[in-house]
Design an enzyme around this catalytic site. Sequence first.
Site, PDB file in Angstrom:
ATOM      1  N   LYS A 114      -3.555  13.985 -59.230  1.00 32.13           N
ATOM      2  CA  LYS A 114      -3.417  13.567 -60.569  1.00 32.13           C
ATOM      3  C   LYS A 114      -4.865  14.247 -61.451  1.00 32.13           C
ATOM      4  O   LYS A 114      -6.050  13.953 -61.037  1.00 32.13           O
ATOM      5  CB  LYS A 114      -3.370  11.994 -60.930  1.00 32.13           C
ATOM      6  CG  LYS A 114      -2.230  11.547 -60.231  1.00 32.13           C
ATOM      7  CD  LYS A 114      -2.193   9.866 -60.394  1.00 32.13           C
ATOM      8  CE  LYS A 114      -1.203   9.184 -59.736  1.00 32.13           C
ATOM      9  NZ  LYS A 114      -1.337   9.201 -58.261  1.00 32.13           N
ATOM     10  N   ASP A 117       7.252  14.583 -63.462  1.00 34.40           N
ATOM     11  CA  ASP A 117       7.330  15.854 -62.240  1.00 34.40           C
ATOM     12  C   ASP A 117       8.437  16.677 -62.196  1.00 34.40           C
ATOM     13  O   ASP A 117       9.449  16.431 -62.595  1.00 34.40           O
ATOM     14  CB  ASP A 117       7.206  14.846 -60.853  1.00 34.40           C
ATOM     15  CG  ASP A 117       5.782  14.068 -60.606  1.00 34.40           C
ATOM     16  OD1 ASP A 117       4.846  14.526 -61.383  1.00 34.40           O
ATOM     17  OD2 ASP A 117       5.859  13.167 -60.069  1.00 34.40           O
ATOM     18  N   ARG A 128      -8.528   6.761 -50.374  1.00 33.73           N
ATOM     19  CA  ARG A 128      -7.384   6.002 -50.634  1.00 33.73           C
ATOM     20  C   ARG A 128      -6.042   6.660 -50.149  1.00 33.73           C
ATOM     21  O   ARG A 128      -6.006   7.500 -50.040  1.00 33.73           O
ATOM     22  CB  ARG A 128      -7.130   5.554 -52.122  1.00 33.73           C
ATOM     23  CG  ARG A 128      -7.222   6.913 -52.859  1.00 33.73           C
ATOM     24  CD  ARG A 128      -7.749   6.048 -54.491  1.00 33.73           C
ATOM     25  NE  ARG A 128      -7.538   6.978 -55.636  1.00 33.73           N
ATOM     26  CZ  ARG A 128      -8.577   8.018 -55.797  1.00 33.73           C
ATOM     27  NH1 ARG A 128      -9.635   8.473 -55.128  1.00 33.73           N
ATOM     28  NH2 ARG A 128      -7.949   8.712 -56.959  1.00 33.73           N
ATOM     29  N   ASP A 173       0.590  14.892 -62.388  1.00 38.23           N
ATOM     30  CA  ASP A 173       0.397  14.845 -60.785  1.00 38.23           C
ATOM     31  C   ASP A 173       0.880  16.336 -60.395  1.00 38.23           C
ATOM     32  O   ASP A 173       1.988  16.995 -60.478  1.00 38.23           O
ATOM     33  CB  ASP A 173       1.554  13.760 -60.202  1.00 38.23           C
ATOM     34  CG  ASP A 173       0.562  13.163 -59.046  1.00 38.23           C
ATOM     35  OD1 ASP A 173       0.023  13.845 -58.431  1.00 38.23           O
ATOM     36  OD2 ASP A 173       1.266  12.064 -58.721  1.00 38.23           O
ATOM     37  N   ARG A 215      -4.122  11.601 -49.458  1.00 36.64           N
ATOM     38  CA  ARG A 215      -4.291  12.823 -50.050  1.00 36.64           C
ATOM     39  C   ARG A 215      -5.929  12.740 -50.563  1.00 36.64           C
ATOM     40  O   ARG A 215      -6.563  13.854 -50.322  1.00 36.64           O
ATOM     41  CB  ARG A 215      -3.545  12.899 -51.660  1.00 36.64           C
ATOM     42  CG  ARG A 215      -4.108  13.993 -52.638  1.00 36.64           C
ATOM     43  CD  ARG A 215      -3.039  13.849 -53.894  1.00 36.64           C
ATOM     44  NE  ARG A 215      -1.683  14.261 -53.230  1.00 36.64           N
ATOM     45  CZ  ARG A 215      -0.567  13.777 -53.844  1.00 36.64           C
ATOM     46  NH1 ARG A 215      -0.739  13.095 -54.912  1.00 36.64           N
ATOM     47  NH2 ARG A 215       0.466  14.280 -53.392  1.00 36.64           N
ATOM     48  N   TYR A 216      -6.237  11.524 -51.468  1.00 35.57           N
ATOM     49  CA  TYR A 216      -7.786  11.224 -51.788  1.00 35.57           C
ATOM     50  C   TYR A 216      -8.560  10.851 -50.569  1.00 35.57           C
ATOM     51  O   TYR A 216      -7.943   9.914 -49.777  1.00 35.57           O
ATOM     52  CB  TYR A 216      -7.837  10.530 -52.816  1.00 35.57           C
ATOM     53  CG  TYR A 216      -7.009  10.842 -54.035  1.00 35.57           C
ATOM     54  CD1 TYR A 216      -7.552  11.928 -54.782  1.00 35.57           C
ATOM     55  CD2 TYR A 216      -5.598  10.447 -54.369  1.00 35.57           C
ATOM     56  CE1 TYR A 216      -6.759  12.319 -55.890  1.00 35.57           C
ATOM     57  CE2 TYR A 216      -5.191  10.792 -55.459  1.00 35.57           C
ATOM     58  CZ  TYR A 216      -5.559  11.660 -56.383  1.00 35.57           C
ATOM     59  OH  TYR A 216      -4.872  11.980 -57.524  1.00 35.57           O
ATOM     60  N   ARG A 244      10.391  10.552 -55.592  1.00 39.10           N
ATOM     61  CA  ARG A 244      10.700  10.516 -54.217  1.00 39.10           C
ATOM     62  C   ARG A 244      12.176  10.261 -54.130  1.00 39.10           C
ATOM     63  O   ARG A 244      12.681   9.639 -53.139  1.00 39.10           O
ATOM     64  CB  ARG A 244      10.084   9.235 -53.576  1.00 39.10           C
ATOM     65  CG  ARG A 244       8.656   9.577 -53.815  1.00 39.10           C
ATOM     66  CD  ARG A 244       7.684   8.720 -52.652  1.00 39.10           C
ATOM     67  NE  ARG A 244       6.416   8.855 -53.254  1.00 39.10           N
ATOM     68  CZ  ARG A 244       5.698   8.325 -54.111  1.00 39.10           C
ATOM     69  NH1 ARG A 244       6.202   6.874 -54.404  1.00 39.10           N
ATOM     70  NH2 ARG A 244       4.380   8.558 -54.451  1.00 39.10           N
ATOM     71  N   CYS A 297      15.713   5.225 -60.477  1.00 39.07           N
ATOM     72  CA  CYS A 297      15.547   6.010 -61.762  1.00 39.07           C
ATOM     73  C   CYS A 297      16.013   7.305 -61.684  1.00 39.07           C
ATOM     74  O   CYS A 297      15.704   8.167 -60.553  1.00 39.07           O
ATOM     75  CB  CYS A 297      14.082   5.885 -62.039  1.00 39.07           C
ATOM     76  SG  CYS A 297      13.254   4.460 -61.922  1.00 39.07           S
ATOM     77  N   CYS A 309      15.177   0.537 -53.578  1.00 36.34           N
ATOM     78  CA  CYS A 309      14.607   0.301 -55.037  1.00 36.34           C
ATOM     79  C   CYS A 309      15.756  -0.879 -55.604  1.00 36.34           C
ATOM     80  O   CYS A 309      16.854  -1.002 -55.275  1.00 36.34           O
ATOM     81  CB  CYS A 309      14.567   1.354 -55.917  1.00 36.34           C
ATOM     82  SG  CYS A 309      13.234   2.378 -55.685  1.00 36.34           S
ATOM     83  N   CYS A 326      13.414  10.155 -60.491  1.00 37.14           N
ATOM     84  CA  CYS A 326      12.688   9.842 -59.210  1.00 37.14           C
ATOM     85  C   CYS A 326      11.842  11.081 -58.594  1.00 37.14           C
ATOM     86  O   CYS A 326      12.624  11.762 -58.124  1.00 37.14           O
ATOM     87  CB  CYS A 326      13.319   8.719 -58.255  1.00 37.14           C
ATOM     88  SG  CYS A 326      12.304   8.297 -57.081  1.00 37.14           S
TER      89      CYS A 326
HETATM   90  C1  LIG Z   1      -1.480   8.054 -57.603  1.00 37.78           C
HETATM   91  C2  LIG Z   1      -1.917   8.315 -56.218  1.00 37.78           C
HETATM   92  C3  LIG Z   1      -2.808   7.321 -55.617  1.00 37.78           C
HETATM   93  C4  LIG Z   1      -3.702   6.722 -56.675  1.00 37.78           C
HETATM   94  O1  LIG Z   1      -4.435   7.356 -57.506  1.00 37.78           O
HETATM   95  P1  LIG Z   1      -5.436   6.624 -58.712  1.00 37.78           P
HETATM   96  O2  LIG Z   1      -5.716   7.536 -59.642  1.00 37.78           O
HETATM   97  O3  LIG Z   1      -6.468   6.119 -57.614  1.00 37.78           O
HETATM   98  O4  LIG Z   1      -4.458   5.360 -59.264  1.00 37.78           O
HETATM   99  C5  LIG Z   1      -3.484   7.642 -54.260  1.00 37.78           C
HETATM  100  N1  LIG Z   1      -2.659   8.461 -53.474  1.00 37.78           N
HETATM  101  C6  LIG Z   1      -1.734   9.221 -53.753  1.00 37.78           C
HETATM  102  C7  LIG Z   1      -1.032  10.104 -52.777  1.00 37.78           C
HETATM  103  C8  LIG Z   1      -1.351   9.061 -55.165  1.00 37.78           C
HETATM  104  O5  LIG Z   1      -0.220   9.892 -55.581  1.00 37.78           O
END
Ligand SMILES: *Cc1c(COP(=O)(O)O)cnc(C)c1O
Length: 393
Positions: free
Chosen positions: A345, A301, A124, A338, A120-121, A142, A137, A133, A140
């Site tokens: 987020k 969520d 990362r 989120d 997504r980002y 997911r 939860c 798990c 959840c």
């Molecule tokens: C939460 C999340 C992250 C990490 O987010 P940070 O704000 O850096 O902790 C990375 N990718 C996805 C898809 C996420 O949901």
Amino acid sequence: MYPKDNTSNWFSGQGNYQHVSPREWNNWVWQLHNRVRTIEELKSRLNLSEEEERGCESAKHKLHFAITPHFFNLIDPDDVNCPIRKQVIPTERETFVAPDEMLDPIGEEHQMPVRGLVHRYPDRVLFLVTNHCGSYCRYCTRSRLVSNAQAYDFHPAFDDAIAYIEKNTCIRDVLISGGDPLLLPNRVLKTLLKRLRAIDHVEFIRVGSRLPVFMPQRITPELCAIFKEVGPIWLSIHVNHPRECTLELKRACRDLSLSHVILANQSVLLQGVNDSVETMRSLCHRLLQMGVRPYYIYQCDLITGSSHFRTPFAKGLEIIEGLRGHTTGYAVPQLVIDLPGGGGKVPVNPQTIKEITENEVFLVNYQKQEFCYPLKPAVRPPKTSEECHVLCR
Ligand SMILES: *Cc1c(COP(=O)(O)O)cnc(C)c1O
């Protein structure tokens, strides 16, 4: 004044499992194999309400229930409103669907370039390595994937995901999650961590796991040795209520810290579980005592069947207002939402800026007092020798 907390009143021990030998109790495989997963066993151990029983029936067809003995001990058997109980025992309310609720509430399915990898980002990725798990939860995010809800299978060898990370040099941060990654056998986990560590552009490796909470017995010397070898590893645990901070979890956190694991916590804001300033303050203070930094607190969520857990938007802000300035800054997590549709987020903060003018900003402190911070302090040379003295003292 808020009363001081100390570990003498933290829960510890085998509770209602006195007949089990300590050797078995302290073995995480025993904890896993002896999870409470049938209505009959639930009924033998607590007063199951009709609403819960119907919830357990319907859970057979979607998100299963399974509760580790360690976590089960934290439940008050006579209190249907027990904050621990609500997190893991299904109720009929899970079958009710509110408008705007979704099976994929944060839009992950459209951001998976390969199976099990959410990108997504730009810098990362979220690497989903298992669909199991320790316990499930009930809120959840997911739940569409875990506990074999839809017979979803991640690639057993992770090869496609690792190849994608290798190829995309912009990825500097890999977040290993699931399901719960610490359910992987040590051998598999070690191989996975080493393969990621071997990728030059991957600077930062983190793991999200609730196993330290569900069964702290999982934090063995062998696991710690793996983390130490491939470290530093950043580990986010998931504690929602102060009662979950047991002496066993505290011991696990200490062992992880000694293996250079950097610990953080993520909580989900849940109605009837932790939706008060007092509960959250107590939780965050206990986290600090365990060497765990509160990281995020999530607005729940919009997962299908979670409306009974969702708090009003203002509740999260009220909790942050009750913490910020009133306690140690390290104890204050960031409230986030989120976003539906894969927006990621976003931080949500109480309003502290009252007004901004060209020359000043008016800010409100934790006591609701207003202060002015001048943006353009006028600078001039000292006019008199007296003034010069004052300035140069
Ligand atoms: C939460 C999340 C992250 C990490 O987010 P940070 O704000 O850096 O902790 C990375 N990718 C996805 C898809 C996420 O949901």
